[in-house]
Design a protein around this motif. Structure first.
Motif, mmCIF file in Angstrom:
data_model
loop_
_atom_site.group_PDB
_atom_site.id
_atom_site.type_symbol
_atom_site.label_atom_id
_atom_site.label_comp_id
_atom_site.label_asym_id
_atom_site.label_seq_id
_atom_site.Cartn_x
_atom_site.Cartn_y
_atom_site.Cartn_z
ATOM 1 N N ASN A 255 3.802 11.427 -4.908
ATOM 2 C CA ASN A 255 5.143 11.462 -5.147
ATOM 3 C C ASN A 255 6.323 11.912 -3.512
ATOM 4 O OD1 ASN A 255 7.862 12.627 -7.009
ATOM 5 N ND2 ASN A 255 6.961 14.606 -7.300
ATOM 6 N N THR A 256 5.613 11.746 -3.031
ATOM 7 C CA THR A 256 6.858 11.219 -2.083
ATOM 8 C C THR A 256 7.680 10.514 -0.938
ATOM 9 O OG1 THR A 256 6.945 11.975 0.516
ATOM 10 C CG2 THR A 256 5.318 10.953 -0.312
ATOM 11 N N ASN A 257 9.267 10.980 -0.667
ATOM 12 C CA ASN A 257 9.526 9.250 0.275
ATOM 13 C C ASN A 257 9.340 9.262 1.391
ATOM 14 O OD1 ASN A 257 11.080 11.657 1.032
ATOM 15 N ND2 ASN A 257 12.703 10.243 -0.550
ATOM 16 N N GLN A 258 8.325 9.801 2.085
ATOM 17 C CA GLN A 258 8.136 9.851 3.583
ATOM 18 C C GLN A 258 6.830 9.085 3.414
ATOM 19 O OE1 GLN A 258 6.856 14.392 4.059
ATOM 20 N NE2 GLN A 258 8.713 14.310 4.597
ATOM 21 N N ILE A 259 7.002 7.920 3.281
ATOM 22 C CA ILE A 259 5.686 7.560 4.027
ATOM 23 C C ILE A 259 5.664 5.999 4.435
ATOM 24 C CG2 ILE A 259 3.427 6.386 3.668
ATOM 25 C CD1 ILE A 259 3.648 8.506 1.419
ATOM 26 N N CYS A 260 7.146 5.187 3.790
ATOM 27 C CA CYS A 260 7.350 3.676 3.602
ATOM 28 C C CYS A 260 8.836 4.032 4.700
ATOM 29 C CB CYS A 260 7.500 3.308 2.590
ATOM 30 S SG CYS A 260 6.139 3.162 1.633
ATOM 31 N N SER A 261 8.948 3.831 5.946
ATOM 32 C CA SER A 261 10.158 3.581 6.353
ATOM 33 C C SER A 261 10.769 2.979 6.916
ATOM 34 C CB SER A 261 9.947 4.529 8.107
ATOM 35 O OG SER A 261 9.651 5.762 7.549
ATOM 36 N N SER A 262 11.684 2.383 6.143
ATOM 37 C CA SER A 262 12.183 1.262 6.392
ATOM 38 C C SER A 262 12.570 1.134 7.846
ATOM 39 C CB SER A 262 13.864 0.918 6.034
ATOM 40 O OG SER A 262 14.807 2.100 6.492
ATOM 41 N N HIS B 3 0.753 -1.295 0.130
ATOM 42 C CA HIS B 3 -0.147 -0.121 0.014
ATOM 43 C C HIS B 3 1.028 1.041 -0.056
ATOM 44 C CE1 HIS B 3 -2.948 2.994 1.387
ATOM 45 N NE2 HIS B 3 -2.213 3.142 2.116
ATOM 46 N N CYS B 4 2.028 1.421 0.826
ATOM 47 C CA CYS B 4 2.821 2.456 1.105
ATOM 48 C C CYS B 4 3.443 2.535 -0.018
ATOM 49 C CB CYS B 4 3.644 2.595 2.386
ATOM 50 S SG CYS B 4 4.653 1.618 2.292
ATOM 51 N N LYS B 5 3.971 1.957 -1.022
ATOM 52 C CA LYS B 5 4.672 1.792 -2.437
ATOM 53 C C LYS B 5 3.785 2.456 -3.551
ATOM 54 C CE LYS B 5 9.160 0.051 -1.628
ATOM 55 N NZ LYS B 5 9.310 0.446 0.011
ATOM 56 N N LYS B 6 3.186 1.965 -3.222
ATOM 57 C CA LYS B 6 1.886 2.752 -3.824
ATOM 58 C C LYS B 6 1.554 4.629 -3.827
ATOM 59 C CE LYS B 6 -0.565 -1.268 -5.669
ATOM 60 N NZ LYS B 6 -2.322 -1.830 -5.108
ATOM 61 N N LEU B 7 1.167 4.141 -2.559
ATOM 62 C CA LEU B 7 1.045 5.960 -1.653
ATOM 63 C C LEU B 7 2.314 7.006 -2.201
ATOM 64 C CD1 LEU B 7 -1.737 6.654 -0.769
ATOM 65 C CD2 LEU B 7 -0.705 6.850 1.858
ATOM 66 N N GLU B 8 3.250 6.314 -1.885
ATOM 67 C CA GLU B 8 4.513 6.993 -2.425
ATOM 68 C C GLU B 8 4.550 7.999 -3.326
ATOM 69 O OE1 GLU B 8 7.926 5.528 -0.951
ATOM 70 O OE2 GLU B 8 7.697 6.646 1.124
ATOM 71 N N GLN B 9 4.201 6.475 -4.953
ATOM 72 C CA GLN B 9 4.279 7.156 -5.834
ATOM 73 C C GLN B 9 2.997 7.747 -6.513
ATOM 74 O OE1 GLN B 9 4.240 3.519 -8.463
ATOM 75 N NE2 GLN B 9 6.119 3.206 -8.366
#
Ligand SMILES: Nc1nc2c(ncn2[C@@H]2O[C@H](COP(=O)(O)OP(=O)(O)O)[C@@H](O)[C@H]2O)c(=O)[nH]1
Ligand SMILES: [Mg+2]
Length: 442
Positions: free
Chosen positions: A285-292, A276-282
């Motif tokens: 247009n951000t990289n602030q959602i899927c924290s490792s 879900h979060c990868k799709k949302l980031e795309q």
């Protein structure tokens, strides 16, 4: 009253100008008082919340002014998805019923996460998770739940199809609710809304109204007791750690008598989230959602002022983890625990997905420090409740040393730590909370 009566009398008898001037003034005053009573909400708002260190007692005043009409009901589709998607959907259904001045027929929640295969949804009645009577007592006069046995005639049901698609705007949705609240529609004992799950309905209500409904959701005693057991276990681990380090430290250090605070981290790294979060980031247009995991551990370790040793409880749906290394890699002084290491996995195993997350929700709610992901509804509703608690305590939310602070690890804050997180209670819709946001600061 007597003055008013005299005025009326003197008017009828054609009283003099002085007297009628006084009367006009009295009438004006009375009219103003009535207007004020009608327009100004009863202070100090929705009940008073007292929260001791471990428990918070919801102490609501049961009167919200107008009562709920007792002979008309609303039925909604089964509520689905994760715990907090379900809580939001439930609250939205409550508000819809309130707008239509109807009692909400107790809906079915879903015990499992499957939602595409309808037969795997495992319906679970609301009152097997939350206290039915308590809900109605706490939310009395605001929203009300009813049972199917309350109906006089189960066949007089009118179906109302929710619109969908791009043309189905927020305005059209609200118009539909208003239309179905008057005229011939009013005569139907039950209106059944058909179509999408209420989480996907348009939103027309402010964050404060959602908070009111969430405050009326109290877990049934059995589940509440399980959460108590988990919290006690975390506290016990803290005490053991404390007594071990005390033997090394100098004696008579007064700080060692403070119970060791625990940090709860909602490690949103499960498989369902990663997709879900990868799709949302795309899309955003951000990289602030899927924290490792690495980012989460680093940010938690950089929380300003956090003393070590510190017990870190990891709230995570372990069944949905791809590998189980959440305990590895923590900096020295951070003592990570999950259900197994804590010895409480047996408690969770007894229950389906929904209840497991409800127990963890409670554990995170009561943590001294909470760290979560601002795009998760689980984290967002925890922060909303914690913000409510701070507001009710009358503490400055944005001060430096706030009790029960919350943070979002997906957004960088001070010194590469997580960002301080409070809910903006004056938002006019729940949009940001239900779909996630990175606007979270004071
Ligand atoms: N099933 C399960 N979920 C848990 C547990 N602990 C925490 N959770 C969280 O419960 C949440 C359930 O989904 P939901 O409330 O919809 O939140 P969201 O998907 O994160 O927006 C997920 O965030 C899980 O990470 C647990 O022990 N079991
Ligand atoms: Mg979810």
């Amino acid at each position: 009253m007597k003055v008013l009566f005299n005025c009326k009398l003197s008017q009828l008898m054609g009283g003099g100008t002085v007297k009628s001037l006084t009367c006009k003034f009295v009438f004006l005053l009375v009219a103003l008082l009535i207007l004020r009573a009608l327009l100004v909400p009863p202070s100090p708002g929705f009940g008073g919340v007292e929260w001791s260190n471990f428990v918070y007692i919801r102490n609501h005043s049961p009167s919200f002014g107008v009562g709920v009409r007792q002979d008309k009901f609303l039925e909604v589709p089964q509520i689905v998805w994760g715990l907090n998607n379900q809580k939001i959907a439930f609250a939205r259904a409550c508000h819809t019923a309130r707008t239509m001045n109807r009692i909400l027929l107790m809906p079915s929640l879903s015990a499992s996460l499957f939602y595409k295969e309808i037969d795997l949804l495992q319906p679970i009645s609301f009152d097997r998770v939350f206290q039915y009577d308590k809900f109605n007592a706490l939310c009395s006069g605001f929203v009300q739940l009813g049972r199917y046995s309350d109906l006089s005639n189960q066949t007089r049901v009118l179906e109302m199809q929710k619109g969908s698609g791009r043309k189905w705007t927020v305005e059209r949705d609200l118009d539909q609710l208003r239309d179905y609240s008057k005229g011939e529609f009013e005569d139907h004992e039950v209106i059944r809304i058909v179509g999408k799950n209420p989480f996907l309905w348009h939103d027309h209500w402010p964050v404060k109204d959602y908070a009111k409904v969430f405050e009326c959701l109290v877990l049934i005693d059995e589940i509440g007791r399980e959460a108590d057991r988990v919290v006690s276990r975390i506290r016990a681990v803290g005490r053991e750690t404390q007594s071990n380090s005390e033997s090394v430290e100098l004696e008579n250090d007064s700080s060692s008598f403070q119970p060791l605070p625990y940090v709860a981290v909602h490690m949103r790294v499960e498989i369902d989230w990663m997709i879900h979060c990868k799709k949302l980031e795309q899309r955003l247009n951000t990289n602030q959602i899927c924290s490792s995991k690495k980012e989460i551990m680093e940010r938690v370790a950089n929380i300003k002022g956090l003393k070590t040793p510190s017990v870190v409880y990891l709230a995570v749906a372990d069944k949905l983890l791809q590998n189980s290394s959440v305990l590895e890699g923590w900096e020295e002084g951070f003592l990570p625990y999950e259900k197994k290491k804590l010895g409480v996995d047996g408690i969770y195993k007894k229950y389906p997905y929904l209840i497991q997350s409800a127990i963890d929700y409670e554990v995170c709610l009561r943590a001294d420090i909470f760290v979560g992901n601002s795009f998760s509804t689980f984290s967002s509703l925890i922060v909303l409740e914690r913000t409510q608690k701070i507001i009710t305590m009358g503490v400055n939310m944005c001060g430096k040393d706030v009790t029960w602070p919350s943070y979002a690890y997906n957004i960088q804050g001070e010194s590469n730590g997580p960002m301080r997180w409070v809910t903006n209670m004056s938002h006019s819709t729940l949009q940001e909370i239900s779909y996630g946001t990175n606007h979270i600061s004071c």
